[in-house]
Design an enzyme around this catalytic site. Structure first.
Site, mmCIF file in Angstrom:
data_model
loop_
_atom_site.group_PDB
_atom_site.id
_atom_site.type_symbol
_atom_site.label_atom_id
_atom_site.label_comp_id
_atom_site.label_asym_id
_atom_site.label_seq_id
_atom_site.Cartn_x
_atom_site.Cartn_y
_atom_site.Cartn_z
ATOM 1 N N GLY A 165 0.815 -1.216 0.000
ATOM 2 C CA GLY A 165 0.000 0.000 0.000
ATOM 3 C C GLY A 165 0.845 1.262 0.000
ATOM 4 O O GLY A 165 0.549 2.218 -0.700
ATOM 5 N N PHE A 166 1.931 1.242 0.766
ATOM 6 C CA PHE A 166 2.762 2.440 0.872
ATOM 7 C C PHE A 166 3.390 2.791 -0.476
ATOM 8 O O PHE A 166 3.415 3.949 -0.883
ATOM 9 C CB PHE A 166 3.849 2.239 1.930
ATOM 10 C CG PHE A 166 4.753 3.416 2.079
ATOM 11 C CD1 PHE A 166 4.310 4.568 2.705
ATOM 12 C CD2 PHE A 166 6.042 3.391 1.582
ATOM 13 C CE1 PHE A 166 5.141 5.672 2.827
ATOM 14 C CE2 PHE A 166 6.880 4.487 1.707
ATOM 15 C CZ PHE A 166 6.421 5.627 2.322
ATOM 16 N N ASP A 200 -3.000 -1.222 4.412
ATOM 17 C CA ASP A 200 -3.562 -0.106 5.171
ATOM 18 C C ASP A 200 -3.753 1.085 4.249
ATOM 19 O O ASP A 200 -3.207 1.143 3.160
ATOM 20 C CB ASP A 200 -2.663 0.267 6.364
ATOM 21 C CG ASP A 200 -1.224 0.519 5.938
ATOM 22 O OD1 ASP A 200 -0.868 0.187 4.793
ATOM 23 O OD2 ASP A 200 -0.448 1.049 6.754
ATOM 24 N N GLN A 213 -2.920 3.228 12.398
ATOM 25 C CA GLN A 213 -2.929 4.474 11.625
ATOM 26 C C GLN A 213 -3.561 5.585 12.459
ATOM 27 O O GLN A 213 -3.893 5.370 13.622
ATOM 28 C CB GLN A 213 -3.700 4.273 10.316
ATOM 29 C CG GLN A 213 -2.955 3.431 9.284
ATOM 30 C CD GLN A 213 -1.705 4.126 8.738
ATOM 31 O OE1 GLN A 213 -1.506 5.322 8.935
ATOM 32 N NE2 GLN A 213 -0.831 3.355 8.074
ATOM 33 N N ASP A 269 12.588 -0.551 10.048
ATOM 34 C CA ASP A 269 13.141 -0.806 8.723
ATOM 35 C C ASP A 269 13.304 0.527 8.016
ATOM 36 O O ASP A 269 12.597 1.486 8.315
ATOM 37 C CB ASP A 269 12.182 -1.669 7.892
ATOM 38 C CG ASP A 269 11.040 -0.845 7.340
ATOM 39 O OD1 ASP A 269 10.145 -0.504 8.131
ATOM 40 O OD2 ASP A 269 11.051 -0.507 6.146
ATOM 41 N N CYS A 329 34.874 0.274 13.718
ATOM 42 C CA CYS A 329 33.859 -0.557 13.064
ATOM 43 C C CYS A 329 34.404 -1.963 12.796
ATOM 44 O O CYS A 329 35.566 -2.133 12.456
ATOM 45 C CB CYS A 329 33.443 0.094 11.747
ATOM 46 S SG CYS A 329 32.269 -0.867 10.796
ATOM 47 N N CYS A 332 32.890 -4.066 10.546
ATOM 48 C CA CYS A 332 32.289 -4.586 9.309
ATOM 49 C C CYS A 332 33.381 -5.137 8.407
ATOM 50 O O CYS A 332 34.550 -4.787 8.563
ATOM 51 C CB CYS A 332 31.484 -3.493 8.598
ATOM 52 S SG CYS A 332 32.454 -2.459 7.488
ATOM 53 N N CYS A 382 35.739 -2.393 6.947
ATOM 54 C CA CYS A 382 36.594 -1.601 7.847
ATOM 55 C C CYS A 382 37.589 -2.444 8.632
ATOM 56 O O CYS A 382 38.643 -1.954 9.018
ATOM 57 C CB CYS A 382 35.730 -0.827 8.843
ATOM 58 S SG CYS A 382 34.752 0.471 8.097
#
Lengths: 458, 424
Positions: free
Chosen positions: B103-104, B154, B198, B275, B313, B315, B318
């Site tokens: 929907g978004f 929604d 909502q 998210d 970091c 990751c 890095c």
């Protein structure tokens, strides 16, 4: 020390087998191929993927990818802090330390430059445009960046068909002078090599007698021991290598258009390839699918294609691997349906998976070639391959990733856009509708099309 | 409203609650393995996280990522998804997937979309043909995708919309659509349907919506419609209001949140899941997330910077070579940023790793009951260490849950009025 051992000498029936060994580097069995980089990465492969998902023993890098703004500014790559005498080139690009690096001036294949080479400089294409690099600057860059192997500058006109005899004379003279300069920069004061790059002298893609003066220079005492190998731009030029130096390794910066041509170049005696068609196939969405020697079972009447076009809708729900029995990461973990989806969604992962797969196919191909040579069945297998597969890769049906400025030469005015517009298709149509008034029943179809009717189906 | 009981394919196992704020940490047992809350979920819109292989995504620590129903519904399409056996098999992702309802995207991507009681009408972006997305179709698509968490369709409208009547209509319609989604959901034993609260920025509408939706007893609850340009103060009030009304034993998912400060404030306000496409999108623009904010690697100042993006970091990009990482420098990423796709892959990996690690540290802080100190440390690095002061909305929101950052805060609005010109 660059140790190139010929494991099995070339015979009338088969080319030679060799082994290239450098201290601290992966041992490379030849004939083989190395990765072809763009700006220090094999396109689409981050260094972790390069390391974990391919078994490349070496990469080819081009200086033109690193020196765009010089001489106005010192290129950052020259500022790389390097520990323990490590190669700044390797450090800068985050390459694994056991990967062999070969540095040349130009990418392979190179984009032809607008301006001709001069007596002292070659034209190159950087990401900010054309410029020239002096032979001495190139030599200094090689000395500083310490690749394992450096390719000597060659005076080649990449987009010229017919070259005048006067110009050909110059080619040899310049290449000879540039090679001498490079060698001077890459030897220590006492004439020893130390940890300095090994030089692969270029052999020009012209007839032997036209470059004999240059090639004879290579046999001079002061140069003979400084040349560690040869670079050719087409495999036929291998014939010009003097017998005396035939034991040196040979790198081809040629553009074979497929494995059939590759086999021909292998049979002529090339040891190391860059294989640009891997990248071409990847960008085209083609998953290569061939093996050497070809499967023994009979293949019906028509030759088999050399790859699978991932764009074809027939793969949409096909959960089989990109190539049957391939052991690459992409084939072990993913399937054609995913590749098809990624390509049609234009997701970057499509080209990552293809690049991993296509490198693996070439890896296995060269392993097969070496085995075949060892068994003395190369010519036989080569003939069978030519019979089993189509001679060339097919054209793609889809689009590749975005083309960058340093990957093509503009042909001048009126050129179509290299990359299609990605966004706003519906908005365009709506705007055109909003502008237009309702057409009368007698309206000309062409007018309607101009008003946007032709491009939208409601 | 009759009480609907629906099966749940998840188990929420609370581990600890912060003794000061509303933050909590838990294990969420999902069909494809457990995940730890609070957590950030990267968005693999079209079944791939922007160039990363599933192996690389796994290496960032991710065990739950998003797919977008709208995109997968267009490509590869429901028939193909059914033939392949769902999104896990499509992308060879062995861990959890969450899908939104579509929907978004309808309203955000398609200017020609129109919402009716029936569903969302829009023109196909492929051929311009009219299409309709109903709650039933959305759930059916998500059933085909086979995601571990699915979202109701929604009625999303911008929170900044001044039309309160439309806002109220959208809220009640979302409740009605939830009922249709629950009725249409064919696989409640293997897929968890989350409702979406909502009601815009109107707290009364939000409260009413919470009441209605909690009564439907879905396995998890999302707070939707936010992150659309509303003031951060209003955002915090909505989250705070909703979490106070939601049951303790269910995961709470605030949709579309991804900035580090927003994430931590929302955790303090009692939210669990987030998210956002921001970390991967900004990576494609050459930006890296670092504790002090953002680093634009396309900026020329990085050309000669031979240090990692962030030396704290861990990751893959890095981490130093000696520790098994790539040890890539800012200089090299600058060299390929915007020119080779590998730069986007590297930065996506870094950014996702950064946010997942931030949430991991937050979880540990909640477990050790030192979350307020953790927040202080985080805001100190992000703001005061750079000579900036913490923004008012964050200070006020955290004050509401018992964390005082007043000493790091920017002066109150009245005090700044005289130096407004300098503040920019």
């Amino acid at each position: 020390m660059l140790a190139f051992t010929i494991l099995k000498a070339a015979t009338a029936a088969a080319p030679r087998l060799g082994r290239l060994a450098l201290p601290g580097k992966k041992i490379i069995d030849t004939p083989c191929f190395i990765g072809n980089t763009s700006r220090g990465v094999v396109p689409h492969l981050s260094p972790d993927n390069l390391h974990a998902k391919t078994s490349l023993g070496g990469v080819y890098l081009a200086l033109e990818d690193f020196i765009e703004k010089s001489p106005e500014a010192v290129p950052p790559i020259f500022q790389t802090p390097s520990l323990n005498n490590a190669s700044p080139l390797t450090s800068y690009c985050g390459l694994p330390h056991d990967i062999l690096t070969i540095l040349g001036a130009r990418r392979t294949p190179p984009v032809p430059c607008a301006k001709a080479n001069t007596n002292t400089a070659v034209s190159i294409l950087t990401s900010v445009g054309f410029r020239q690099v002096d032979a001495t600057d190139y030599a200094a860059a090689v000395q500083r960046l310490k690749p394992d192997i450096a390719v000597g500058l060659a005076d080649i006109m990449y987009d010229k068909g017919q070259i005048s005899s006067k110009r050909i004379d110059k080619m040899g003279d310049r290449t000879g002078a540039w090679t001498r300069t490079l060698i001077q920069y890459c030897q220590d004061d006492d004439g020893e090599k130390g940890s300095l790059p090994h030089i692969f002298a270029p052999i020009l893609p012209i007839e032997s007698q036209l470059q004999s003066y240059y090639i004879n220079q290579l046999l001079d005492d002061d140069l003979k021991h400084q040349v560690s190998g040869f670079t050719v731009y087409d495999a036929e030029s291998l014939l010009h290598i003097p017998q005396e130096l035939s034991a040196l390794p040979r790198l081809a910066l040629s553009e074979p258009n497929g494995p059939t041509k590759l086999l021909l170049e292998i049979s002529l005696g090339v040891d190391i390839f860059t294989v640009p068609f891997i990248g071409t196939a990847t960008d085209a969405g083609i998953a290569l699918d061939f093996e050497f020697p070809p499967p023994s079972q009979v293949n019906g009447n028509s030759p088999k294609p050399l790859g699978t076009d991932g764009w074809l809708d027939e793969h949409a729900a096909d959960t089989s691997p990109l190539a049957p029995s391939c052991e690459c990461y992409s084939c072990r973990n993913h399937h054609r349906a995913f590749l098809h989806h990624l390509l049609s969604a234009r997701e970057m992962l499509a080209w990552v998976l293809l690049q991993i797969h296509n490198h693996r196919i070439l890896d296995q191909f060269f392993a097969g070639v070496r085995k075949s040579i060892a068994k003395d069945t190369f010519e036989e297998d080569k003939a069978a391959f030519e019979k089993y597969y189509e001679p060339e890769l097919r054209d793609t049906t889809g689009q590749g990733p975005r083309v960058r400025g340093y990957q093509f030469k503009s042909e001048g005015r009126g050129e179509p856009k290299k990359n299609p517009k990605a966004y706003g298709r519906l908005d365009d149509a709506r705007e055109k509708f909003a502008e237009g008034v309702l057409p009368s029943p007698n309206a000309d179809a062409e007018d309607l099309e101009r008003a946007g009717m032709g491009s939208v189906v409601l | 409203m009759e009480q609907m009981r629906m099966p749940s394919a998840l188990k929420y196992e609370l581990l600890a609650k912060c003794s000061t704020t509303k933050a909590r940490t838990a294990i969420l047992h999902l069909p494809h393995g457990p995940v730890q809350l609070p957590m950030f979920m990267p968005v693999a819109t079209q079944a791939s996280l922007k160039g990363l292989t599933p192996d690389q995504l796994e290496s960032t620590g991710c065990r739950l990522c998003l797919n977008n129903t709208y995109h997968l519904g267009l490509k590869p399409g429901q028939a193909t998804l059914d033939a392949i056996g769902g999104a896990h098999k499509l992308q060879s992702w062995p861990h959890n997937i969450l899908t939104d309802s579509g929907g978004f995207q309808m309203v955000s991507l398609l200017k020609l979309a129109k919402v009716t009681e029936e569903g969302v009408r829009f023109l196909s972006p492929h051929d311009g043909s009219p299409m309709l997305l109903t709650p039933e179709h959305s759930i059916s698509l998500q059933n085909s995708i086979g995601s571990d968490i699915i979202m109701q369709l929604d009625d999303v409208i911008a929170t900044t919309s001044p039309d309160l009547a439309r806002m109220e209509e959208a809220m009640y319609r979302s409740v009605r659509w939830l009922d249709r989604c629950i009725a249409a959901h064919k696989m409640p034993e293997s897929q968890n349907l989350f409702c979406i609260i909502q009601g815009g920025l109107d707290l009364n509408l939000r409260k009413e919506c919470c009441k209605e939706m909690v009564a439907r007893d879905t396995p998890g609850i999302a707070i939707g419609g936010l992150s659309g340009g509303e003031a951060k103060e209003s955002y915090c009030k909505v989250v705070d209001t909703c979490t106070s009304l939601l049951p303790e034993n269910k995961p709470r998912y605030v949709m579309g949140i991804g900035y580090p400060a927003d994430l931590l404030v929302s955790v303090a306000l009692g939210a669990d899941m987030f998210d956002c496409v921001w970390p991967t999108r900004t990576a494609r623009f050459g930006n890296a997330i670092v504790p002090s904010g953002m680093l634009n690697l396309r900026h020329a100042s990085n050309a000669n910077s031979f240090i990692p993006i962030d030396d704290t970091c861990g990751c893959p990009a890095c981490k130093p070579k000696e520790e098994g990482g790539l040890g890539l420098t800012r200089a090299f990423i600058h060299h390929i940023a915007g020119k080779e796709t590998a730069a986007a892959h590297i930065l996506s990996m870094h950014n996702v790793w950064y946010l997942l690690n931030l949430m991991k540290n937050a979880r540990q802080a909640i477990l050790d009951d030192r979350f307020p100190e953790f927040l202080r440390g985080f805001f100190k690095q992000l703001y005061t260490d750079n000579g900036k002061s913490v923004e008012r909305w964050a200070v006020d929101a955290l004050k509401g849950v018992g964390v005082d950052l007043e000493d790091m805060a920017e002066p109150t609005a009245s005090a700044t009025s005289t130096i407004d010109g300098e503040a920019e």
